[in-house]
Design a protein around this motif. Structure first.
Motif, mmCIF file in Angstrom:
data_model
loop_
_atom_site.group_PDB
_atom_site.id
_atom_site.type_symbol
_atom_site.label_atom_id
_atom_site.label_comp_id
_atom_site.label_asym_id
_atom_site.label_seq_id
_atom_site.Cartn_x
_atom_site.Cartn_y
_atom_site.Cartn_z
ATOM 1 N N GLU A 170 -15.382 46.400 51.527
ATOM 2 C CA GLU A 170 -15.455 45.515 52.689
ATOM 3 C C GLU A 170 -16.003 46.258 53.907
ATOM 4 O O GLU A 170 -16.813 45.704 54.666
ATOM 5 C CB GLU A 170 -14.073 44.950 53.018
ATOM 6 N N PHE A 171 -15.585 47.503 54.095
ATOM 7 C CA PHE A 171 -16.148 48.274 55.207
ATOM 8 C C PHE A 171 -17.639 48.489 55.000
ATOM 9 O O PHE A 171 -18.415 48.426 55.961
ATOM 10 C CB PHE A 171 -15.447 49.622 55.372
ATOM 11 N N ALA A 172 -18.049 48.739 53.751
ATOM 12 C CA ALA A 172 -19.479 48.908 53.478
ATOM 13 C C ALA A 172 -20.242 47.640 53.870
ATOM 14 O O ALA A 172 -21.326 47.713 54.459
ATOM 15 C CB ALA A 172 -19.701 49.241 52.010
ATOM 16 N N ARG A 173 -19.685 46.476 53.555
ATOM 17 C CA ARG A 173 -20.345 45.230 53.952
ATOM 18 C C ARG A 173 -20.415 45.113 55.474
ATOM 19 O O ARG A 173 -21.422 44.623 56.016
ATOM 20 C CB ARG A 173 -19.606 44.033 53.342
ATOM 21 N N MET A 174 -19.374 45.547 56.151
ATOM 22 C CA MET A 174 -19.410 45.546 57.615
ATOM 23 C C MET A 174 -20.533 46.435 58.130
ATOM 24 O O MET A 174 -21.249 46.079 59.071
ATOM 25 C CB MET A 174 -18.065 46.035 58.169
ATOM 26 N N TYR A 175 -20.687 47.589 57.505
ATOM 27 C CA TYR A 175 -21.748 48.529 57.904
ATOM 28 C C TYR A 175 -23.130 47.902 57.692
ATOM 29 O O TYR A 175 -23.982 47.924 58.594
ATOM 30 C CB TYR A 175 -21.622 49.826 57.102
ATOM 31 N N PHE A 176 -23.355 47.342 56.524
ATOM 32 C CA PHE A 176 -24.668 46.752 56.257
ATOM 33 C C PHE A 176 -24.889 45.489 57.089
ATOM 34 O O PHE A 176 -26.027 45.169 57.444
ATOM 35 C CB PHE A 176 -24.838 46.486 54.760
ATOM 36 N N ARG A 177 -23.819 44.784 57.425
ATOM 37 C CA ARG A 177 -23.945 43.602 58.268
ATOM 38 C C ARG A 177 -24.432 43.973 59.668
ATOM 39 O O ARG A 177 -25.214 43.228 60.270
ATOM 40 C CB ARG A 177 -22.608 42.869 58.352
ATOM 41 N N TYR A 178 -23.991 45.095 60.179
ATOM 42 C CA TYR A 178 -24.423 45.456 61.539
ATOM 43 C C TYR A 178 -25.897 45.867 61.565
ATOM 44 O O TYR A 178 -26.556 45.790 62.606
ATOM 45 C CB TYR A 178 -23.491 46.517 62.136
ATOM 46 N N ASN A 179 -26.435 46.226 60.406
ATOM 47 C CA ASN A 179 -27.857 46.545 60.316
ATOM 48 C C ASN A 179 -28.713 45.353 59.893
ATOM 49 O O ASN A 179 -29.903 45.292 60.232
ATOM 50 C CB ASN A 179 -28.069 47.678 59.301
ATOM 51 N N LEU A 180 -28.103 44.416 59.138
ATOM 52 C CA LEU A 180 -28.890 43.353 58.519
ATOM 53 C C LEU A 180 -28.417 41.939 58.838
ATOM 54 O O LEU A 180 -29.102 40.976 58.511
ATOM 55 C CB LEU A 180 -28.867 43.528 56.989
ATOM 56 N N GLY A 181 -27.263 41.792 59.448
ATOM 57 C CA GLY A 181 -26.679 40.480 59.684
ATOM 58 C C GLY A 181 -27.313 39.718 60.829
ATOM 59 O O GLY A 181 -28.253 40.186 61.477
ATOM 60 N N PRO A 182 -26.775 38.539 61.137
ATOM 61 C CA PRO A 182 -27.341 37.671 62.174
ATOM 62 C C PRO A 182 -27.403 38.312 63.563
ATOM 63 O O PRO A 182 -28.265 37.948 64.365
ATOM 64 C CB PRO A 182 -26.394 36.467 62.172
ATOM 65 N N LYS A 183 -26.495 39.241 63.843
ATOM 66 C CA LYS A 183 -26.473 39.858 65.167
ATOM 67 C C LYS A 183 -27.168 41.217 65.209
ATOM 68 O O LYS A 183 -27.152 41.899 66.233
ATOM 69 C CB LYS A 183 -25.024 39.997 65.647
ATOM 70 N N ALA A 184 -27.791 41.605 64.106
ATOM 71 C CA ALA A 184 -28.561 42.846 64.078
ATOM 72 C C ALA A 184 -29.846 42.676 64.881
ATOM 73 O O ALA A 184 -30.282 41.554 65.157
ATOM 74 C CB ALA A 184 -28.877 43.228 62.639
ATOM 75 N N ASP A 185 -30.458 43.789 65.246
ATOM 76 C CA ASP A 185 -31.753 43.753 65.917
ATOM 77 C C ASP A 185 -32.747 42.987 65.035
ATOM 78 O O ASP A 185 -32.965 43.337 63.877
ATOM 79 C CB ASP A 185 -32.234 45.192 66.156
ATOM 80 N N LYS A 186 -33.355 41.937 65.577
ATOM 81 C CA LYS A 186 -34.185 41.048 64.774
ATOM 82 C C LYS A 186 -35.415 41.743 64.196
ATOM 83 O O LYS A 186 -35.766 41.550 63.022
ATOM 84 C CB LYS A 186 -34.603 39.832 65.603
ATOM 85 N N LYS A 187 -36.089 42.544 64.999
ATOM 86 C CA LYS A 187 -37.289 43.223 64.512
ATOM 87 C C LYS A 187 -36.938 44.210 63.406
ATOM 88 O O LYS A 187 -37.649 44.321 62.399
ATOM 89 C CB LYS A 187 -37.990 43.952 65.661
ATOM 90 N N MET A 188 -35.833 44.913 63.577
ATOM 91 C CA MET A 188 -35.446 45.878 62.559
ATOM 92 C C MET A 188 -35.014 45.172 61.277
ATOM 93 O O MET A 188 -35.346 45.609 60.168
ATOM 94 C CB MET A 188 -34.353 46.804 63.078
ATOM 95 N N ARG A 189 -34.269 44.076 61.424
ATOM 96 C CA ARG A 189 -33.853 43.333 60.242
ATOM 97 C C ARG A 189 -35.068 42.838 59.458
ATOM 98 O O ARG A 189 -35.110 42.945 58.226
ATOM 99 C CB ARG A 189 -32.961 42.161 60.624
ATOM 100 N N LYS A 190 -36.048 42.322 60.151
ATOM 101 C CA LYS A 190 -37.263 41.869 59.480
ATOM 102 C C LYS A 190 -37.964 43.019 58.765
ATOM 103 O O LYS A 190 -38.443 42.878 57.638
ATOM 104 C CB LYS A 190 -38.216 41.233 60.494
ATOM 105 N N GLY A 191 -38.000 44.181 59.413
ATOM 106 C CA GLY A 191 -38.621 45.329 58.780
ATOM 107 C C GLY A 191 -37.880 45.749 57.523
ATOM 108 O O GLY A 191 -38.494 45.990 56.481
ATOM 109 N N PHE A 192 -36.550 45.811 57.605
ATOM 110 C CA PHE A 192 -35.752 46.198 56.436
ATOM 111 C C PHE A 192 -35.853 45.192 55.302
ATOM 112 O O PHE A 192 -35.719 45.533 54.138
ATOM 113 C CB PHE A 192 -34.287 46.365 56.838
ATOM 114 N N MET A 193 -36.105 43.926 55.654
ATOM 115 C CA MET A 193 -36.255 42.876 54.642
ATOM 116 C C MET A 193 -37.692 42.748 54.146
ATOM 117 O O MET A 193 -38.031 41.852 53.386
ATOM 118 C CB MET A 193 -35.771 41.535 55.203
#
Length: 195
Positions: A170-193
């Motif tokens: 669950e903590f791992a999901r929290m970590y990845f959520r802060y990088n990839l979730g709805p409130k993550a930096d949009k440009k970075m999320r798009k790049g990672f995706m």
């Protein structure tokens, strides 16, 4: 799957290639801010593919270039967050302005903002522990590597030193959520995706 900085017809072409040949693109080497990321790597006995890359900037300063690796690449952020597979964020720093204090404060602020309050309260100890591992000032060329392995947990290797592992999925999901979730930096999320 080329770069979020491309515009016009080139971006349309890149998206089209992603739809037609995702596997080929995900296996390709990538470069961003003069940092090269291998298209594939072996981690914990698994072959990971480069899902995407992104550049973190703040006040016009290039902070780090980052690559996101997955066993099974995806363009779906929720799948990337929730899936039980080996995954890794590889950060290559580009500045000496990323001090330990800034890293620790920035991590806590971002992960708390990105996750539900009840999860933050439940995992505050783990948040504080992970933040404590960000205990050195960074410099150009220094790396921070966070790797999740199912059944083991999230391990941080910081400036070449293994800092520790937090076992909770669950903590791992929290970590990845802060990088990839709805409130993550949009440009970075798009790049990672890979967009």
């Amino acid at each position: 799957l080329i770069s979020t900085f491309m515009i016009g017809g080139f971006m349309v072409l890149a998206v089209g290639m992603l739809l037609v040949m995702p596997a080929a693109n995900w296996a390709a080497d990538r470069e961003i801010a003069d940092v090269n990321f291998a298209g594939e790597k072996t981690v914990a006995g698994k072959t990971l593919k480069l899902n995407g890359v992104a550049l973190r900037t703040k006040f016009f300063i290039k902070v780090y270039a980052a690559g996101f690796y997955l066993e099974n690449p995806t363009s779906d952020p929720e799948e990337a967050i929730d899936s039980e597979q080996v995954k890794q964020f590889y950060l290559h720093y580009l500045t000496s302005k990323a001090t330990a204090k800034k890293l620790q404060e920035g991590f806590k602020e971002a992960i708390i903002e990105a996750n539900p309050p009840e999860l933050v309260a439940q995992y505050q100890k783990e948040i504080d522990l992970y933040a404590s591992w960000l205990d050195q000032d960074m410099a150009p060329g220094a790396t921070s590597i966070a790797t999740y392995v199912p059944g083991k947990g999230l391990t941080l290797v910081f400036k070449g030193r293994e800092q520790g592992t937090i076992e909770s999925p669950e903590f791992a999901r929290m970590y990845f959520r802060y990088n990839l979730g709805p409130k993550a930096d949009k440009k970075m999320r798009k790049g990672f995706m890979g967009e």
